[in-house]
Design a protein around this motif. Structure first.
Motif, PDB file in Angstrom:
ATOM      1  N   PHE A   1      86.618  48.305  60.670  1.00 42.34           N
ATOM      2  CA  PHE A   1      85.075  48.145  60.584  1.00 42.34           C
ATOM      3  C   PHE A   1      84.754  48.912  61.536  1.00 42.34           C
ATOM      4  N   ASN A   2      83.596  49.937  61.361  1.00 44.11           N
ATOM      5  CA  ASN A   2      83.157  50.725  62.405  1.00 44.11           C
ATOM      6  C   ASN A   2      81.701  49.993  62.682  1.00 44.11           C
ATOM      7  N   GLU A   3      80.913  50.403  63.839  1.00 44.46           N
ATOM      8  CA  GLU A   3      79.921  49.626  64.532  1.00 44.46           C
ATOM      9  C   GLU A   3      79.544  48.309  64.209  1.00 44.46           C
ATOM     10  N   ILE A   4      80.919  47.777  64.783  1.00 40.46           N
ATOM     11  CA  ILE A   4      80.743  46.103  65.297  1.00 40.46           C
ATOM     12  C   ILE A   4      80.578  45.811  66.547  1.00 40.46           C
ATOM     13  N   TYR A   5      79.805  44.977  66.852  1.00 44.70           N
ATOM     14  CA  TYR A   5      79.404  44.560  68.130  1.00 44.70           C
ATOM     15  C   TYR A   5      80.124  43.319  68.779  1.00 44.70           C
ATOM     16  N   GLN A   6      80.668  43.489  69.599  1.00 45.47           N
ATOM     17  CA  GLN A   6      81.398  42.365  70.376  1.00 45.47           C
ATOM     18  C   GLN A   6      80.380  41.832  71.635  1.00 45.47           C
ATOM     19  N   GLU A   7      80.081  40.424  71.533  1.00 41.22           N
ATOM     20  CA  GLU A   7      79.214  39.719  72.619  1.00 41.22           C
ATOM     21  C   GLU A   7      80.284  39.354  73.818  1.00 41.22           C
ATOM     22  N   VAL A   8      80.008  40.174  74.805  1.00 38.73           N
ATOM     23  CA  VAL A   8      80.664  39.835  75.903  1.00 38.73           C
ATOM     24  C   VAL A   8      79.738  39.618  77.054  1.00 38.73           C
ATOM     25  N   LYS A   9      79.558  38.627  77.711  1.00 37.49           N
ATOM     26  CA  LYS A   9      78.798  38.043  78.782  1.00 37.49           C
ATOM     27  C   LYS A   9      77.268  38.458  78.723  1.00 37.49           C
ATOM     28  N   GLY A  10      76.950  38.175  77.469  1.00 41.30           N
ATOM     29  CA  GLY A  10      75.559  38.254  76.902  1.00 41.30           C
ATOM     30  C   GLY A  10      75.135  39.662  76.557  1.00 41.30           C
ATOM     31  N   SER A  11      76.012  40.565  76.576  1.00 38.38           N
ATOM     32  CA  SER A  11      75.636  41.829  76.064  1.00 38.38           C
ATOM     33  C   SER A  11      76.545  42.440  74.782  1.00 38.38           C
ATOM     34  N   MET A  12      75.942  42.979  74.230  1.00 39.85           N
ATOM     35  CA  MET A  12      76.585  43.628  72.889  1.00 39.85           C
ATOM     36  C   MET A  12      77.315  44.937  73.068  1.00 39.85           C
TER      37      MET A  12
ATOM     38  N   LYS B   1      83.312  36.861  69.683  1.00 35.33           N
ATOM     39  CA  LYS B   1      82.732  37.054  68.915  1.00 35.33           C
ATOM     40  C   LYS B   1      82.426  38.364  68.386  1.00 35.33           C
ATOM     41  N   TYR B   2      82.226  38.616  67.302  1.00 35.16           N
ATOM     42  CA  TYR B   2      82.176  40.053  66.633  1.00 35.16           C
ATOM     43  C   TYR B   2      80.997  39.961  65.807  1.00 35.16           C
ATOM     44  N   ASP B   3      79.771  40.637  65.902  1.00 40.43           N
ATOM     45  CA  ASP B   3      78.484  40.744  64.885  1.00 40.43           C
ATOM     46  C   ASP B   3      78.582  42.349  64.250  1.00 40.43           C
ATOM     47  N   GLY B   4      77.559  42.225  63.190  1.00 41.38           N
ATOM     48  CA  GLY B   4      77.400  43.518  62.452  1.00 41.38           C
ATOM     49  C   GLY B   4      78.118  43.775  61.261  1.00 41.38           C
ATOM     50  N   PHE B   5      78.771  42.453  60.656  1.00 44.16           N
ATOM     51  CA  PHE B   5      79.171  42.495  59.298  1.00 44.16           C
ATOM     52  C   PHE B   5      78.038  42.266  58.193  1.00 44.16           C
ATOM     53  N   ARG B   6      78.589  42.883  57.093  1.00 45.80           N
ATOM     54  CA  ARG B   6      77.434  43.085  56.094  1.00 45.80           C
ATOM     55  C   ARG B   6      78.112  41.504  55.102  1.00 45.80           C
ATOM     56  N   GLU B   7      77.169  41.070  54.290  1.00 46.06           N
ATOM     57  CA  GLU B   7      77.134  39.793  53.550  1.00 46.06           C
ATOM     58  C   GLU B   7      78.283  39.943  52.800  1.00 46.06           C
ATOM     59  N   SER B   8      78.353  40.936  52.107  1.00 51.04           N
ATOM     60  CA  SER B   8      79.414  41.469  50.982  1.00 51.04           C
ATOM     61  C   SER B   8      80.806  41.302  51.653  1.00 51.04           C
ATOM     62  N   GLU B   9      81.097  41.348  52.882  1.00 52.91           N
ATOM     63  CA  GLU B   9      82.352  41.588  53.308  1.00 52.91           C
ATOM     64  C   GLU B   9      83.145  40.257  53.539  1.00 52.91           C
ATOM     65  N   PHE B  10      82.322  39.104  53.376  1.00 47.61           N
ATOM     66  CA  PHE B  10      82.864  37.814  53.739  1.00 47.61           C
ATOM     67  C   PHE B  10      84.154  37.730  52.667  1.00 47.61           C
ATOM     68  N   ASP B  11      84.102  37.852  51.433  1.00 47.55           N
ATOM     69  CA  ASP B  11      85.328  37.750  50.309  1.00 47.55           C
ATOM     70  C   ASP B  11      86.290  38.419  50.778  1.00 47.55           C
ATOM     71  N   LYS B  12      86.200  39.624  51.275  1.00 49.56           N
ATOM     72  CA  LYS B  12      87.235  40.385  51.492  1.00 49.56           C
ATOM     73  C   LYS B  12      87.987  39.906  52.957  1.00 49.56           C
TER      74      LYS B  12
END
Length: 699
Positions: A7-18, A73-84
């Motif tokens: 997955f590209n363009e994924i954001y990791q939450e570390v110490k309050g920053s993305m 914590k990793y943010d930036g996923f699409r809802e359609s990627e949950f099943d995969k």
């Protein structure tokens, strides 16, 4: 089912920053690479304890909990990627990807749960918010109240700095809920407290950034810089990389510590801590621990008593405590044999080190560029001189770094290094003198064509020609004013037939004089250039100057040096020859004798040549004198003829008004060119008899 998910363009939450980056899931585990720092987080599949899928501000997020209590914590996923993702977790990690939504009721009364590194505030079974305890910088207690303070986040426009919790009293005896709350926070918080003694202390180390001399106190979890004005506490968790770089003078060493987040002093941020050491400085170090503790904690990497160079001791201790590798320069060697290149970045001069996986520039300001974030590099001609070039690097984020004033001799080494690392080389051609190919630029040394030098030569020639023209014109004007013979001839010719009786005669004479001057300027320019042309030529018959003893030896030994050192350049050959010549002692006498013989032969030949040249020069001088005498004789004859014409016209003034002299022109005859020519012929034919009659009458 695929073995990996990326997955590209994924954001990791570390110490309050993305932090932006790339996430990769495989059978072995989860890998996240930070695009900004290049730091890689690797979670083994066997360590995963729980996976949670939830809706967040940036779409959907993935929360991973490990068995040792760490939370990712990793943010930036699409809802359609949950099943995969859910199917991948089941088949490879044997985990159920649970769906949990956050509570959005807006209540401020709930329960606090401590799980690993997280403080979770829940209402019922749903979490309202979570606080990573590593963000906590201070924890204070009051009556039924706990206050948490947080580290400032430089990347965020607005930062959460403080949260207060009200803790109601309980009926349990012997347990204070406020103190219990505070102890749970402090056990996981990133609170720097200098409790106990330091493991070791390094006194008065020279620091380039931040500038000054500092005492460095080594504690188990952080590094304390103590200076005269400022103190800095650096947790080992903020250290990204360690570099040990030799200075170009081979007498000093740089020890560079890369930090994220940086240390702060007011509005200044220091992303790098740079220490400068002398190689000659030694130290004997004793750790403030017993031998069993040292062996248990460091597993042989350190001992209680150590001695050696100061920079080796500091780097060894830091490597053991931070648990990171020390990066040193690779196989690159510059033109001078050093592992760095002298250049300028912005307004300061420094050193650029090509590493195995990037470039680092020290020291003001320090810059570290990884190969994986480079879009392309560019070699550009220097703007002020042709003896240097610029090295430009542009990253994938669009940031451009220009390292200027690099010596031209470093070009081949740097180009080969960049080419071997398979970096994109792109010459954009926005510099006019920049060649577009490597071969053309590599060959542009002093012996080849230099466009800038040729342009300067042309401008110099133009200035010299302009100066010659101005001096020629001024000289010709003075020559005209001091050339009375030619001036009298011109005047006599004008008054022979072309003068007019009208009042405009003066202006006509001035107009007729101007073209005569122009003609003379053109005629006299050519002979003025002849002397300069003759000076350029060199007599081919003149004896050649003798060579020195060194040059005689070099001509005889050049091929031998080339055979002993195949592929040697011209400059290196001359250096090598100089070294060999200096080392010679007895052999020099033989070549000195040959040089003296050549000098005597030259003096003898020069003497014969000068004697032959004198006889030839005397002949030339005699021929020149004869020509000058002939020209002077012709000039005298012409000057005698001019006054006779004037004398012939003088008696006509005594004859009266009826007589028409040869200068007289009637108004009828001046109407046309043909009539003018006929009247001139008639006047000339009738003049001699009238003069004879007047002469007899006077007698």
């Amino acid at each position: 089912m695929a073995d990996t998910l990326e997955f590209n363009e994924i954001y990791q939450e570390v110490k309050g920053s993305m932090n932006d980056g790339r996430l990769r899931l495989s059978r072995q585990g989860v890998i996240f690479k930070n695009s900004k720092t290049g730091k890689v987080d690797n979670i083994q599949a066997s360590e995963l304890a729980e996976g949670i899928w939830r809706r967040v501000a940036l779409g959907h997020g993935l929360k991973l909990l490990t068995k040792n209590g760490h939370v990712y914590k990793y943010d930036g996923f699409r809802e359609s990627e949950f099943d995969k993702l859910s199917e991948f977790f089941k088949s490879h990690y044997r985990l159920e990807l649970a769906e949990k939504d956050l509570c959005v009721k807006g209540w401020n009364w709930g329960t606090v749960k401590f799980g690993g590194q997280l403080l979770s505030f829940d209402i019922g079974e749903q979490p309202v918010f979570e606080i990573p305890l590593s963000n906590v910088s201070q924890c204070t207690t009051g009556k039924n109240e706990v206050t948490l303070e947080f580290h400032q986040n430089d990347d965020a426009e607005v930062s959460l700095m403080e949260v207060r919790f009200y803790v109601p009293p309980t009926q349990e005896d012997g347990v204070d809920p406020v103190e219990a709350f505070a102890q749970n926070v402090l056990s996981k918080a990133d609170v720097i407290q200098a409790t106990g003694d330091a493991i070791c202390i390094f006194r008065e180390l020279q620091c380039l950034t931040p500038r000054g001399r500092y005492d460095i106190r080594i504690y188990p979890t952080f590094l304390h810089l103590h200076g005269k004005t400022f103190d800095y506490k650096i947790p080992y968790t903020t250290v990204l990389r360690l570099f040990l770089l030799p200075h170009k003078d081979q007498r000093q060493m740089f020890f560079v510590i890369s930090l994220d987040p940086p240390i702060k002093q007011g509005q200044t941020r220091y992303h790098f801590l740079i220490l400068l050491f002398s190689k000659d400085e030694d130290i004997s170090l004793t750790l403030n621990m017993n031998e069993d503790e040292v062996e248990k904690r460091f597993e042989g990497r350190l001992t209680k008593n150590m001695s050696g160079s100061l920079y080796e001791m500091v780097s060894r201790v830091m490597k053991a405590l931070v648990n990171r590798k020390i990066t040193v320069p690779g196989n690159f060697q510059g033109h001078s044999g050093a592992q760095c290149i002298t250049c300028s970045y912005k307004a300061s001069s420094g050193l650029l080190y090509p590493l195995e996986r990037g470039f680092i520039y020290v020291h003001k300001p320090p810059v570290h560029i990884r190969f994986d974030e480079i879009s392309f590099v560019n070699f550009a001609r220097g703007t002020t001189t042709t003896r240097s070039f610029d090295f430009e690097i542009e990253t994938k984020q669009g940031t451009q770094y220009t390292f200027s004033s690099i010596e031209r001799e470093e070009y081949g080494k740097l180009f080969d290094f960049v080419n071997a690392k398979k970096l994109n080389i792109k010459n954009r051609g926005h510099k006019e003198s920049m060649p577009q190919t490597y071969d053309e630029y590599a060959d542009s040394d002093e012996d080849q064509h230099d466009a800038y030098l040729e342009r300067m030569k042309e401008e110099g020639k133009i200035r010299e020609e302009n100066a010659d023209d101005s001096s020629d014109e001024s000289g010709e004007e003075t020559d005209e004013s001091f050339n009375p013979g030619e001036e009298e001839d011109d005047v006599a010719e004008e008054f022979d037939s072309e003068v007019s009786a009208s009042s405009d005669g003066g202006s006509d004479r001035e107009e007729r004089r101007k073209p005569a001057k122009k003609a003379k300027v053109v005629k006299e320019r050519k002979p003025r250039k002849k002397p300069s042309e003759s000076k350029k030529g060199k007599d081919p018959n003149a004896p050649k100057r003798p060579m020195s003893a060194y040059m005689l030896w070099l001509n005889a030994s050049r091929e031998k040096i080339k055979s002993d050192h195949p592929g040697i350049s011209i400059t290196d050959l001359s250096k090598k020859a100089g070294e060999l010549w200096k080392g010679m002692s007895k052999e020099k006498k033989e070549w000195d004798r040959k040089a003296e013989d050549a000098k005597r032969d030259y003096e003898k030949a020069m003497k014969e040549y000068s004697e032959g040249g004198k006889s030839e020069s005397s002949k030339k001088e005699k021929s020149k004198k004869k020509k000058q005498q002939q020209q002077q004789g012709k000039g005298k004859a012409e000057r005698k003829a001019a006054p006779s014409k004037a004398l012939a016209t003088s008696p006509a003034k005594q004859l009266g008004e009826s007589f028409k002299s040869k200068e007289f022109v009637s108004s009828e005859e001046s109407s046309g060119d043909n009539k003018k020519e006929d009247s001139e012929e008639e006047e000339i034919a009738s003049t001699p008899p009238s003069l004879e009659d007047s002469a007899s009458g006077s007698d």
